[in-house]
Scaffold this active site. Structure first.
Site, short mmCIF file in Angstrom:
data_model
loop_
_atom_site.label_atom_id
_atom_site.label_comp_id
_atom_site.label_asym_id
_atom_site.label_seq_id
_atom_site.Cartn_x
_atom_site.Cartn_y
_atom_site.Cartn_z
CG HIS A 189 3.52 -1.75 11.79
ND1 HIS A 189 4.28 -0.62 11.97
CD2 HIS A 189 2.79 -1.53 10.67
CE1 HIS A 189 4.02 0.25 11.00
NE2 HIS A 189 3.11 -0.28 10.20
CG HIS A 245 -0.40 0.04 2.53
ND1 HIS A 245 0.37 -0.99 3.05
CD2 HIS A 245 -0.47 0.99 3.52
CE1 HIS A 245 0.75 -0.68 4.28
NE2 HIS A 245 0.25 0.51 4.58
CG HIS A 255 -0.06 4.35 4.67
ND1 HIS A 255 -0.82 3.62 5.56
CD2 HIS A 255 -0.90 5.28 4.14
CE1 HIS A 255 -2.07 4.09 5.56
NE2 HIS A 255 -2.13 5.10 4.71
CG ASP A 303 0.26 -1.38 7.99
OD1 ASP A 303 1.15 -2.21 8.24
OD2 ASP A 303 0.45 -0.15 7.99
CG ASP A 340 4.66 3.12 7.65
OD1 ASP A 340 3.82 3.40 6.78
OD2 ASP A 340 4.40 2.40 8.62
CG HIS A 341 4.11 -0.17 4.67
ND1 HIS A 341 4.03 -1.50 4.97
CD2 HIS A 341 3.62 0.49 5.76
CE1 HIS A 341 3.50 -1.66 6.17
NE2 HIS A 341 3.25 -0.46 6.67
CG HIS A 355 -4.34 0.05 6.59
ND1 HIS A 355 -4.39 0.59 7.86
CD2 HIS A 355 -3.14 0.44 6.07
CE1 HIS A 355 -3.27 1.27 8.09
NE2 HIS A 355 -2.50 1.19 7.01
#
Length: 254
Positions: A164, A52, A54, A126, A56-57, A109
């Site tokens: 995570h 996805h 985001h 996530d 942080d990915h 998400h």
């Protein structure tokens, strides 16, 4: 295949699934440094998989492409992912020499979230966590519940490779919701032992998640009773059970 979790940020994991010759698929590289460090130890990236949009990915992917300009990137169809990549979705396959993954659409998400399933591993970003699930930033409860039920139907020995290290916090909530679940109590203790030794608690095994994860257990009588107590009435269906669990978890403090 050898699976390696590469810690990033405070609690993210970048996943590397490595063949015997060192060739590896990299999943959700929010940072480049952990991947570059692994490469200095013999890791040979052959592709990047993104679940996805985001940061942080995906935040480290551009830097990895500067290091390996020919590296293919597979990502969901989402205009917020501006990297040069092949957009993939439901029922597509990512096939590379020695690697083969099915792409699953799992919105909730985010609206375009996907997962990659292959070689007994589920890279689910996530959407599904050990003992938990992601927040619904863009999807509905019905979408997220359907996505989780779809993942729950995969083979029981599937390794759940989530994005995570949230297991202990999720365990505290799960025990609050389903306090008599013996399998959950064992999983919580296992996770405590692992974290005390600075070991990752993931991947988890899907069979364990089916026994312990409240977001996969909306049919559990004890969980339905807990939700009914919170609502002041029985939930209308499992989607409402899920929706209330997610609202409850959003504000939960152990």
């Amino acid at each position: 295949m050898r699976l390696t979790p590469l810690p990033a940020f405070e609690d993210n994991y970048i996943w590397a699934l490595r063949a015997a010759d060192g060739r590896a698929v990299i999943v959700d590289p929010g940072q480049s440094a952990p991947v570059l460090a692994a490469a200095r130890q013999g890791l040979q990236p052959v592709a990047i998989l993104l679940t996805h949009h985001h940061n942080d990915h995906i935040g480290g992917a551009a830097d990895l492409l500067r290091q390996w300009p020919q590296l293919p990137v597979f990502a969901p169809a989402d205009e917020r992912i501006t990297l040069e990549c092949e957009k993939v979705g439901e029922s597509d396959r990512v096939q590379l020499p020695g690697f083969d993954f099915e792409v699953l659409s799992v919105p909730g998400h985010t609206r375009s979230h996907i997962a990659f399933f292959g070689h007994g591993h589920l890279f689910c970003g996530d959407t599904l966590f050990s003992l938990g699930c992601g927040r619904m930033f863009e999807g509905t409860a019905a979408q997220m519940h359907a996505s989780l039920q779809r993942l729950a139907a995969l083979p029981a020995q599937t390794l759940v490779c989530c994005g995570h290290e949230y297991t202990l916090a999720n365990a505290a909530f799960a025990r609050h919701v389903e306090p008599t679940n013996a399998a959950l109590q064992r999983r919580q203790q296992e996770a405590l032992d692992m974290r005390s030794r600075s070991l990752p608690t993931v991947p988890s095994v899907l069979a364990s998640e089916l026994q312990c994860n409240p977001f996969l257990r909306t049919a559990s009588p004890e969980i339905q009773r807990s939700v009914a107590t919170r609502l002041g009435r029985p939930a209308a269906d499992e989607i409402e059970v899920f929706a209330e669990l997610r609202r409850w978890k959003d504000g939960f403090r152990a």
